[in-house]
Scaffold this motif. Sequence first.
Motif, PDB file in Angstrom:
ATOM      1  N   ILE A 242       0.874  -1.171   0.000  1.00 52.26           N
ATOM      2  CA  ILE A 242       0.000   0.000   0.000  1.00 52.26           C
ATOM      3  C   ILE A 242       0.911   1.222   0.000  1.00 52.26           C
ATOM      4  O   ILE A 242       1.566   1.538   0.997  1.00 52.26           O
ATOM      5  N   GLN A 243       0.958   1.873  -1.122  1.00 51.24           N
ATOM      6  CA  GLN A 243       1.887   2.997  -1.293  1.00 51.24           C
ATOM      7  C   GLN A 243       1.222   4.312  -0.872  1.00 51.24           C
ATOM      8  O   GLN A 243       0.031   4.519  -1.120  1.00 51.24           O
ATOM      9  N   PRO A 244       1.969   5.184  -0.221  1.00 46.93           N
ATOM     10  CA  PRO A 244       1.399   6.489   0.155  1.00 46.93           C
ATOM     11  C   PRO A 244       0.916   7.254  -1.066  1.00 46.93           C
ATOM     12  O   PRO A 244       1.465   7.124  -2.160  1.00 46.93           O
ATOM     13  N   GLU A 245      -0.091   8.046  -0.875  1.00 48.60           N
ATOM     14  CA  GLU A 245      -0.650   8.833  -1.969  1.00 48.60           C
ATOM     15  C   GLU A 245       0.086  10.163  -2.105  1.00 48.60           C
ATOM     16  O   GLU A 245       0.613  10.706  -1.129  1.00 48.60           O
TER      17      GLU A 245
ATOM     18  N   ALA B  32       1.552   7.297   7.494  1.00 51.13           N
ATOM     19  CA  ALA B  32       0.526   6.909   8.463  1.00 51.13           C
ATOM     20  C   ALA B  32      -0.784   6.600   7.761  1.00 51.13           C
ATOM     21  O   ALA B  32      -1.502   5.647   8.115  1.00 51.13           O
ATOM     22  N   ALA B  33      -1.126   7.397   6.742  1.00 49.68           N
ATOM     23  CA  ALA B  33      -2.358   7.167   5.986  1.00 49.68           C
ATOM     24  C   ALA B  33      -2.288   5.847   5.236  1.00 49.68           C
ATOM     25  O   ALA B  33      -3.286   5.106   5.145  1.00 49.68           O
ATOM     26  N   ALA B  34      -1.108   5.526   4.691  1.00 48.15           N
ATOM     27  CA  ALA B  34      -0.931   4.266   3.974  1.00 48.15           C
ATOM     28  C   ALA B  34      -1.073   3.082   4.934  1.00 48.15           C
ATOM     29  O   ALA B  34      -1.683   2.065   4.598  1.00 48.15           O
ATOM     30  N   LYS B  35      -0.526   3.227   6.150  1.00 44.11           N
ATOM     31  CA  LYS B  35      -0.635   2.164   7.142  1.00 44.11           C
ATOM     32  C   LYS B  35      -2.093   1.951   7.547  1.00 44.11           C
ATOM     33  O   LYS B  35      -2.549   0.806   7.720  1.00 44.11           O
ATOM     34  N   GLU B  36      -2.824   3.039   7.686  1.00 43.25           N
ATOM     35  CA  GLU B  36      -4.242   2.934   8.052  1.00 43.25           C
ATOM     36  C   GLU B  36      -5.027   2.195   6.968  1.00 43.25           C
ATOM     37  O   GLU B  36      -5.871   1.341   7.259  1.00 43.25           O
ATOM     38  N   LYS B  37      -4.714   2.498   5.723  1.00 44.63           N
ATOM     39  CA  LYS B  37      -5.386   1.834   4.597  1.00 44.63           C
ATOM     40  C   LYS B  37      -5.011   0.353   4.566  1.00 44.63           C
ATOM     41  O   LYS B  37      -5.859  -0.508   4.311  1.00 44.63           O
ATOM     42  N   ALA B  38      -3.723   0.064   4.830  1.00 41.53           N
ATOM     43  CA  ALA B  38      -3.265  -1.325   4.832  1.00 41.53           C
ATOM     44  C   ALA B  38      -3.933  -2.105   5.965  1.00 41.53           C
ATOM     45  O   ALA B  38      -4.337  -3.265   5.782  1.00 41.53           O
ATOM     46  N   GLN B  39      -4.067  -1.483   7.124  1.00 41.09           N
ATOM     47  CA  GLN B  39      -4.700  -2.140   8.264  1.00 41.09           C
ATOM     48  C   GLN B  39      -6.150  -2.498   7.955  1.00 41.09           C
ATOM     49  O   GLN B  39      -6.619  -3.596   8.301  1.00 41.09           O
TER      50      GLN B  39
ATOM     51  N   ASP C 245       2.258 -17.221   8.712  1.00 39.13           N
ATOM     52  CA  ASP C 245       2.338 -15.985   9.499  1.00 39.13           C
ATOM     53  C   ASP C 245       1.976 -14.783   8.634  1.00 39.13           C
ATOM     54  O   ASP C 245       2.296 -14.735   7.442  1.00 39.13           O
ATOM     55  N   THR C 246       1.325 -13.806   9.239  1.00 33.86           N
ATOM     56  CA  THR C 246       0.942 -12.584   8.528  1.00 33.86           C
ATOM     57  C   THR C 246       1.242 -11.378   9.402  1.00 33.86           C
ATOM     58  O   THR C 246       1.515 -11.513  10.600  1.00 33.86           O
ATOM     59  N   GLY C 247       1.171 -10.207   8.804  1.00 32.55           N
ATOM     60  CA  GLY C 247       1.394  -8.990   9.570  1.00 32.55           C
ATOM     61  C   GLY C 247       1.615  -7.789   8.683  1.00 32.55           C
ATOM     62  O   GLY C 247       1.552  -7.900   7.448  1.00 32.55           O
TER      63      GLY C 247
END
Length: 370
Positions: free
Chosen positions: A209-212, A232-239, A300-302
Amino acid sequence: REDYTFEGDDITPELSKAVATMGDATLSNGLLQIFYWRSYYDFLNNYSSYIAYIGLDTTKPLNEQTCGMSSTTMTWEQFFLDNALQTWAQYQAVRLDAEAAGYTISEGTQTQLNSSAQQLETSAQQYGFDSVQAMLEADFGAGVTAETYQSYMELYMTSMDYYYSQMDALTPSAEEVEAYYDENQETFTQNGIDKNETPATINVRHILIQPEGEKAGTDDNGNAVYSEEQLAAAKEKAQALYDQWLAGEATEASFADLVEDNSADTGSVSNGGLYEGVAPNQMVTEFNDWCFDPTRKAGDTGLVETQFGCHIMYFVSASEKTYWYTSAESQMMQERSTQLLQTSLENHPYEVDYDAIVLGKVQTSTTNSQ
């Protein structure tokens, strides 16, 4: 000689002349053209990203450029010529060993040889040439024929078939590999290869998930980077995508199904985000550390954050062999290969008539060997 490039109108009469001998075996100028240009093409394939830094300009004649890969002053033409002659000598020496041993090539190799003429026809059509002859001359210069190329293939495949059979016999035992590592442990450790359970390779899937937006700043080295807000926005989208997957079947297959519509990694999007045979330290640090965590196991995932964005990870499998073992085994086999070829050449000395050598011309800036 400083220059071997043929300057006449018709190189064909020169191609039948012998330029090197090894016992009763000879290397003709015609066959040399194939070894020479193969050397050039293989070099481009291996060093394509670095040729500008080592002084090779593919738009200029090779005999007019100083080689940046040699400890002595020579042109690129001389460099590739030396490599071509050494390669022929190795193939020819191993072939003579095979003949002396009464070796018969494998059925698979024989099948490949039998189909090589048809493969040339197919390649010529595929790459838009009017004939096999036209393709060979584009790759290896005027006058090089299908018959000459067939001679090259017979020499190459026969010698390699025997060579691999000999190397198989030289494969070290597990005890030998461990003893070799122990004897050279200091060197291995200095190169970051410790005797532990780190696997030699792993297989992993991921969704990037790449940052915009455009990169918003620079790091300490002046490289463009994403801002903390973008990451942080990319991490939120990935989550959110990760939670969606966990709420479903949560299988490897369902993970792979999410890749095409969500991953920004063009290098793996077409095969479900899969990277196979990943060695330690091949990927960026955070990605590598997650994959090679000693506790990592299949399934395993993460989430992993890197400079490229946030990766949703799915660990597929690890090799049975460890990194230290394959490193030691590989180094042993390299040493044994070197010794095998060196002994073969010592048993079959050769002579070169440099005055008889002429090299044809090809368009180095546009031609690629098939």
